[in-house]
Design a protein around this motif. Structure first.
Motif, short mmCIF file in Angstrom:
data_model
loop_
_atom_site.label_atom_id
_atom_site.label_comp_id
_atom_site.label_asym_id
_atom_site.label_seq_id
_atom_site.Cartn_x
_atom_site.Cartn_y
_atom_site.Cartn_z
N LYS A 15 0.83 -1.21 0.00
CA LYS A 15 0.00 0.00 0.00
C LYS A 15 0.86 1.26 0.00
CE LYS A 15 -4.32 -1.66 2.04
NZ LYS A 15 -5.26 -1.55 3.18
N GLN A 16 1.98 1.22 0.74
CA GLN A 16 2.86 2.38 0.75
C GLN A 16 3.55 2.53 -0.61
OE1 GLN A 16 4.97 3.22 4.61
NE2 GLN A 16 4.14 1.22 5.15
N ALA A 17 3.90 1.42 -1.23
CA ALA A 17 4.48 1.48 -2.58
C ALA A 17 3.46 2.04 -3.56
CB ALA A 17 4.94 0.09 -3.01
N LEU A 18 2.23 1.61 -3.44
CA LEU A 18 1.17 2.08 -4.33
C LEU A 18 0.95 3.59 -4.17
CD1 LEU A 18 -0.87 0.83 -6.36
CD2 LEU A 18 -2.47 0.64 -4.45
N GLN A 19 1.11 4.07 -2.95
CA GLN A 19 0.89 5.49 -2.68
C GLN A 19 2.05 6.36 -3.17
OE1 GLN A 19 0.38 6.39 1.49
NE2 GLN A 19 0.28 8.62 1.16
N HIS A 20 3.28 5.90 -2.96
CA HIS A 20 4.42 6.79 -3.16
C HIS A 20 5.20 6.59 -4.46
CE1 HIS A 20 3.86 8.42 0.81
NE2 HIS A 20 3.97 7.24 1.37
N LEU A 21 5.24 5.38 -4.99
CA LEU A 21 6.09 5.15 -6.16
C LEU A 21 5.63 5.88 -7.42
CD1 LEU A 21 7.28 1.44 -5.82
CD2 LEU A 21 8.19 3.55 -4.83
N PRO A 22 4.32 6.19 -7.58
CA PRO A 22 3.94 7.00 -8.76
C PRO A 22 4.63 8.36 -8.78
CG PRO A 22 2.00 5.96 -7.83
CD PRO A 22 3.13 5.72 -6.85
N LYS A 23 5.16 8.81 -7.65
CA LYS A 23 5.83 10.11 -7.60
C LYS A 23 7.18 10.10 -8.32
CE LYS A 23 3.69 10.83 -3.06
NZ LYS A 23 3.91 10.89 -1.59
N ILE A 24 7.74 8.91 -8.51
CA ILE A 24 9.09 8.85 -9.10
C ILE A 24 9.17 8.03 -10.38
CG2 ILE A 24 10.27 9.32 -6.93
CD1 ILE A 24 10.42 5.80 -8.16
N VAL A 25 8.22 7.16 -10.63
CA VAL A 25 8.33 6.22 -11.74
C VAL A 25 8.10 6.94 -13.08
CG1 VAL A 25 5.90 5.53 -11.77
CG2 VAL A 25 7.66 3.91 -12.52
N PRO A 26 8.83 6.57 -14.14
CA PRO A 26 8.56 7.13 -15.47
C PRO A 26 7.14 6.84 -15.92
CG PRO A 26 10.70 6.03 -15.45
CD PRO A 26 10.03 5.70 -14.15
N GLU A 27 6.66 7.61 -16.88
CA GLU A 27 5.28 7.49 -17.33
C GLU A 27 5.00 6.16 -18.03
OE1 GLU A 27 4.23 10.80 -19.72
OE2 GLU A 27 4.48 12.28 -18.11
N LYS A 28 6.05 5.53 -18.53
CA LYS A 28 5.90 4.23 -19.17
C LYS A 28 6.95 3.28 -18.63
CE LYS A 28 4.00 5.87 -23.59
NZ LYS A 28 4.17 5.88 -25.06
N GLY A 29 6.63 1.99 -18.62
CA GLY A 29 7.61 1.00 -18.23
C GLY A 29 7.19 0.18 -17.02
N VAL A 30 7.71 -1.04 -16.97
CA VAL A 30 7.49 -1.95 -15.85
C VAL A 30 8.86 -2.28 -15.26
CG1 VAL A 30 6.63 -4.23 -15.18
CG2 VAL A 30 5.42 -2.90 -16.92
N TYR A 31 8.94 -2.30 -13.93
CA TYR A 31 10.22 -2.46 -13.25
C TYR A 31 10.11 -3.49 -12.13
CZ TYR A 31 11.04 1.90 -15.71
OH TYR A 31 11.14 2.84 -16.69
N GLN A 32 11.26 -3.99 -11.73
CA GLN A 32 11.31 -4.91 -10.58
C GLN A 32 12.40 -4.44 -9.63
OE1 GLN A 32 11.07 -9.09 -11.46
NE2 GLN A 32 12.21 -9.66 -9.63
N GLY A 33 12.10 -4.47 -8.35
CA GLY A 33 13.06 -4.03 -7.35
C GLY A 33 12.74 -4.61 -5.99
N ASP A 34 13.41 -4.07 -4.98
CA ASP A 34 13.22 -4.52 -3.60
C ASP A 34 12.98 -3.32 -2.72
OD1 ASP A 34 13.83 -7.39 -3.92
OD2 ASP A 34 15.81 -6.67 -4.47
N ILE A 35 12.04 -3.44 -1.81
CA ILE A 35 11.80 -2.40 -0.82
C ILE A 35 12.88 -2.50 0.25
CG2 ILE A 35 10.23 -1.60 0.98
CD1 ILE A 35 7.90 -2.35 -0.80
#
Length: 397
Positions: free
Chosen positions: A120-140
């Motif tokens: 839920k925190q990722a859903l709230q905050h990651l749109p603030k930094i992610v490019p407008e297109k693309g799918v990514y994988q990472g670790d919190i």
């Protein structure tokens, strides 16, 4: 819309245009235990390329630092509908779990409150930094409640059995302000779901900056380490020794040991056993381990007839192994030289890190590094050190 399992598969493939998810990283020194001559040639080439990369002072996605984050997440804008989503690795399930809203997270992961909070925190905050297109994988790496003050720095321990990271200076200032910390190490590229491919190339420069998100760039900047004459000589010594074994014994050595090659095969499994136990790698110890392991399996059989048949097979297998004693010993010698060459590079790379590392209160080195060579991905980990850290709650080494 195509579901995630239509374009993300469990094993990396080398087929042109094949959709794939990179899930398994191979220890570079194990390559010949998996595929014989092909693996040996790749391992030596990869190690030499990595050494040149370090010597050149490069910083790009070919060489990255491994981070012990948790949970792993997939995120970005879905290629079919453009909506932002987050997912755990259950994105790769036969029935994928994709979260566009907090309600989706509750529905898909309500059985795991800790995971629900992170997603839920990722859903709230990651749109603030992610490019407008693309799918990514990472670790919190952390969320707000995970951070702790550590002198003038900020520490976080994303995996309770793993490393504690402490940020200082500018990193600490940014981490203090952030609501979530994230390291991104893969991207998925393609025009639509059917054509997406996993790639180690991540467009870090295209990510936005925002005080709520602490982003870690895993690319290792080798201009900040010194690959001196002594280290180069040690590295070259082991590469030359490995090459000599390959050139002198190659065809017969790989043929004579081929019964025990393979991903997860007996030779590779035995190596993991020796890392945990400290047993030397040689023909005798491999024979003893294999005989004990197979006898244990035989004793589990229910009928004497099946037991006797398997004992006969084992006797034949051990006899063939003994006839090829020299080749098994040479395979293990080759492994040692590849591992020693790799450890030289690891020690050089450990000279500079963006974070202070600790494990259960003791100073530690990073978990390791990942090097992409050709179409393969190699893991550079000091297995002895990693094993010492994980004698309890052992993970795959």
């Amino acid at each position: 819309m195509l579901s995630f399992n239509k374009f993300l598969v469990e094993q990396e493939t080398n087929e042109e245009g094949a959709s794939r998810q990179i899930k398994h990283l191979t220890h570079v020194e194990d390559r010949h235990l998996q595929t014989g001559e092909k693996g040996a040639l790749h391992a030596m080439s990869s190690l030499k390329a990595a050494a040149q990369h370090v010597a050149n002072g490069n910083k790009d996605s070919q060489l990255t630092t491994k981070y012990d984050g948790s949970p792993a997440i997939v995120y970005g804008h879905h290629p079919e509908n453009g909506k932002f989503f987050v997912a755990s690795k259950s994105a790769f399930n036969k029935t994928p779990k994709i979260n566009y809203t907090p309600e989706d997270v509750d529905k898909n992961h309500g059985h795991a409150p800790g995971l629900v909070s992170k997603l839920k925190q990722a859903l709230q905050h990651l749109p603030k930094i992610v490019p407008e297109k693309g799918v990514y994988q990472g670790d919190i790496l952390f969320t707000q409640e995970d951070k702790k003050k550590a002198g003038d720095g900020v520490s976080f321990n994303p995996n309770p059995s793993g490393l504690t990271y402490t940020a200082h200076g500018t990193h600490a200032d940014n981490a203090k302000k952030a609501k979530i910390g994230l390291v991104t190490h893969l991207s998925y590229q393609g025009k639509n779901a059917a054509s997406l491919n996993a790639s180690h190339e991540v467009d870090h420069e295209n990510f936005n900056k925002h005080k709520d998100v602490f982003t870690v760039d895993p690319r290792m900047d080798t201009s900040k380490v010194h690959f001196g004459a002594k280290d180069r000589a040690e590295f070259n010594k082991h590469i030359a020794a490995a090459q000599k074994i390959h050139d002198t014994h190659g065809n017969d050595m790989y043929a004579g040991t081929s019964d025990h090659h393979g991903v997860g095969g007996p030779l590779e499994t035995f190596i993991n056993h020796t890392v945990r136990t400290g047993v030397d790698t040689n023909h005798k110890n491999f024979r003893d381990w294999l005989e004990n392991k197979k006898n244990t399996d035989i004793e589990k059989l229910k009928t004497e007839k099946n037991k006797e048949a398997k004992k006969k097979e084992l006797g034949d297998e051990l006899a063939k192994l003994d006839r090829n004693k020299k080749h098994y010993d040479n395979v293990f010698k080759l492994h040692k030289h590849l591992q020693n060459a790799k450890n030289v590079l690891i020690n050089v790379l450990n000279q500079h890190q963006d974070f202070q590392h600790e494990h259960r209160g003791e100073a530690a080195n990073p978990e390791g590094y990942v090097f992409h060579h050709g179409k393969e991905t190699d893991k550079f980990v000091n297995r002895a050190e990693f094993s010492r850290r994980n004698l309890t709650g052992m993970r795959n080494i």
